[in-house]
Design a protein around this motif. Sequence first.
Motif, mmCIF file in Angstrom:
data_model
loop_
_atom_site.group_PDB
_atom_site.id
_atom_site.type_symbol
_atom_site.label_atom_id
_atom_site.label_comp_id
_atom_site.label_asym_id
_atom_site.label_seq_id
_atom_site.Cartn_x
_atom_site.Cartn_y
_atom_site.Cartn_z
ATOM 1 N N SER A 89 -15.121 45.852 6.364
ATOM 2 C CA SER A 89 -14.954 46.026 7.804
ATOM 3 C C SER A 89 -16.186 45.460 8.509
ATOM 4 O O SER A 89 -17.240 45.258 7.894
ATOM 5 C CB SER A 89 -14.796 47.508 8.156
ATOM 6 N N ARG A 90 -16.069 45.228 9.814
ATOM 7 C CA ARG A 90 -17.215 44.717 10.572
ATOM 8 C C ARG A 90 -18.377 45.696 10.510
ATOM 9 O O ARG A 90 -19.536 45.298 10.410
ATOM 10 C CB ARG A 90 -16.799 44.460 12.025
ATOM 11 N N GLU A 91 -18.081 46.995 10.580
ATOM 12 C CA GLU A 91 -19.146 48.014 10.528
ATOM 13 C C GLU A 91 -19.859 47.978 9.173
ATOM 14 O O GLU A 91 -21.088 48.088 9.108
ATOM 15 C CB GLU A 91 -18.566 49.413 10.776
ATOM 16 N N GLN A 92 -19.099 47.829 8.088
ATOM 17 C CA GLN A 92 -19.717 47.765 6.754
ATOM 18 C C GLN A 92 -20.599 46.522 6.625
ATOM 19 O O GLN A 92 -21.681 46.581 6.036
ATOM 20 C CB GLN A 92 -18.631 47.751 5.674
ATOM 21 N N LEU A 93 -20.135 45.412 7.187
ATOM 22 C CA LEU A 93 -20.942 44.198 7.133
ATOM 23 C C LEU A 93 -22.204 44.335 7.973
ATOM 24 O O LEU A 93 -23.273 43.866 7.574
ATOM 25 C CB LEU A 93 -20.116 42.989 7.598
ATOM 26 N N LEU A 94 -22.094 45.000 9.113
ATOM 27 C CA LEU A 94 -23.288 45.249 9.937
ATOM 28 C C LEU A 94 -24.317 46.055 9.155
ATOM 29 O O LEU A 94 -25.507 45.743 9.161
ATOM 30 C CB LEU A 94 -22.908 45.993 11.223
ATOM 31 N N ASP A 95 -23.870 47.108 8.468
ATOM 32 C CA ASP A 95 -24.783 47.950 7.689
ATOM 33 C C ASP A 95 -25.444 47.156 6.571
ATOM 34 O O ASP A 95 -26.650 47.252 6.349
ATOM 35 C CB ASP A 95 -24.033 49.146 7.078
ATOM 36 N N ARG A 96 -24.639 46.359 5.852
ATOM 37 C CA ARG A 96 -25.146 45.651 4.681
ATOM 38 C C ARG A 96 -26.010 44.456 5.067
ATOM 39 O O ARG A 96 -27.062 44.220 4.468
ATOM 40 C CB ARG A 96 -23.951 45.202 3.821
ATOM 41 N N VAL A 97 -25.577 43.690 6.054
ATOM 42 C CA VAL A 97 -26.246 42.418 6.362
ATOM 43 C C VAL A 97 -27.334 42.557 7.421
ATOM 44 O O VAL A 97 -28.395 41.960 7.315
ATOM 45 C CB VAL A 97 -25.199 41.361 6.776
ATOM 46 N N TRP A 98 -27.082 43.363 8.449
ATOM 47 C CA TRP A 98 -28.060 43.509 9.535
ATOM 48 C C TRP A 98 -28.920 44.756 9.379
ATOM 49 O O TRP A 98 -30.043 44.800 9.830
ATOM 50 C CB TRP A 98 -27.353 43.550 10.895
ATOM 51 N N ARG A 115 -28.815 49.359 9.188
ATOM 52 C CA ARG A 115 -28.358 50.472 10.020
ATOM 53 C C ARG A 115 -29.247 50.716 11.230
ATOM 54 O O ARG A 115 -28.820 51.284 12.211
ATOM 55 C CB ARG A 115 -28.318 51.760 9.191
ATOM 56 N N ASP A 116 -30.515 50.337 11.110
ATOM 57 C CA ASP A 116 -31.467 50.681 12.175
ATOM 58 C C ASP A 116 -31.441 49.677 13.332
ATOM 59 O O ASP A 116 -32.172 49.814 14.293
ATOM 60 C CB ASP A 116 -32.893 50.755 11.606
ATOM 61 N N ILE A 117 -30.622 48.652 13.212
ATOM 62 C CA ILE A 117 -30.589 47.609 14.232
ATOM 63 C C ILE A 117 -29.259 47.673 14.960
ATOM 64 O O ILE A 117 -28.207 47.709 14.328
ATOM 65 C CB ILE A 117 -30.766 46.213 13.581
ATOM 66 N N TYR A 118 -29.310 47.680 16.295
ATOM 67 C CA TYR A 118 -28.045 47.683 17.033
ATOM 68 C C TYR A 118 -27.586 46.241 17.240
ATOM 69 O O TYR A 118 -28.274 45.434 17.846
ATOM 70 C CB TYR A 118 -28.170 48.364 18.407
ATOM 71 N N VAL A 119 -26.432 45.941 16.691
ATOM 72 C CA VAL A 119 -25.816 44.625 16.862
ATOM 73 C C VAL A 119 -24.346 44.857 17.185
ATOM 74 O O VAL A 119 -23.687 45.670 16.543
ATOM 75 C CB VAL A 119 -25.927 43.765 15.571
ATOM 76 N N ASP A 120 -23.833 44.141 18.149
ATOM 77 C CA ASP A 120 -22.425 44.261 18.514
ATOM 78 C C ASP A 120 -21.551 43.743 17.372
ATOM 79 O O ASP A 120 -21.891 42.749 16.723
ATOM 80 C CB ASP A 120 -22.167 43.436 19.779
ATOM 81 N N THR A 121 -20.414 44.419 17.139
ATOM 82 C CA THR A 121 -19.545 44.003 16.026
ATOM 83 C C THR A 121 -19.028 42.571 16.208
ATOM 84 O O THR A 121 -18.715 41.897 15.228
ATOM 85 C CB THR A 121 -18.336 44.954 15.871
ATOM 86 N N ARG A 122 -18.982 42.087 17.456
ATOM 87 C CA ARG A 122 -18.517 40.706 17.684
ATOM 88 C C ARG A 122 -19.493 39.694 17.089
ATOM 89 O O ARG A 122 -19.111 38.550 16.796
ATOM 90 C CB ARG A 122 -18.351 40.450 19.183
ATOM 91 N N THR A 123 -20.746 40.118 16.901
ATOM 92 C CA THR A 123 -21.737 39.240 16.263
ATOM 93 C C THR A 123 -21.288 38.879 14.847
ATOM 94 O O THR A 123 -21.534 37.770 14.367
ATOM 95 C CB THR A 123 -23.116 39.946 16.217
#
Length: 229
Positions: free
Chosen positions: A178-187, A189-197
């Motif tokens: 999911s986009r959220e899982q990719l945000l956690d793994r790649v960016w 958890r401590d960084i706020y990035v929009d899922t559209r990124t």
Amino acid sequence: MSADQPTILVVEDELAQREVLSYNLEAEGLRVLKAENGEEALLLVAEEAPDVIVLDWMMPNLSGIEVCRQLKTRPETRAIPIIMLSARSEEVDRVRGLETGADDYVVKPYSVAELMARVRNQLRRVRPSSVGQRLEFEDIVLDAETYRVTRAGTPIKLGPTEFRLLSTFMEKPGRVWSREQLLDRVWGRDIYVDTRTVDVHVGRLRKALTRDGGSDPLRTVRGAGYSIG
């Protein structure tokens, strides 16, 4: 802190042991979460699934064996490798620990170097790129040590984010992230990035992988996320 840094959860009720383990794991370049009892461990795992759990058997209230049993019966945590630590050296205890679902069993007192090797061994299973492994999917080869990617022998230039995305996909072909899982793994958890990124970077990765005319290996699963294969 690197967003794709593997995370190890250390569950140990003895402060000195917990700190020694944490220090040595961090020295290996790993991110460490700490829990001093079984209840805290279950809460932490629910909040942030670690890559590997180092779990002491003998703890007050909720024992390590019970924590292991609960985690291995839940579909969302079943695949997390657990290394059980125990002063119980009898074969019957080792068998019980492994039958409960532990992936490895280390008898106390143990050598820290041996335990680090066992952690790396479990990481190799679940996060091959984190230990410098070479990953292959069809005609795509990713070398995590040299930070190079080729497709059908042709070098592909990727930015750091696209490289981490590709290594995440290639570690588990067919898995839908999911986009959220990719945000956690790649960016991270401590960084706020929009899922559209995520969509933007997946688009860049697609473009790089198909630049020389190859078919698109990435799959968009409507309402779920992305996968390779």
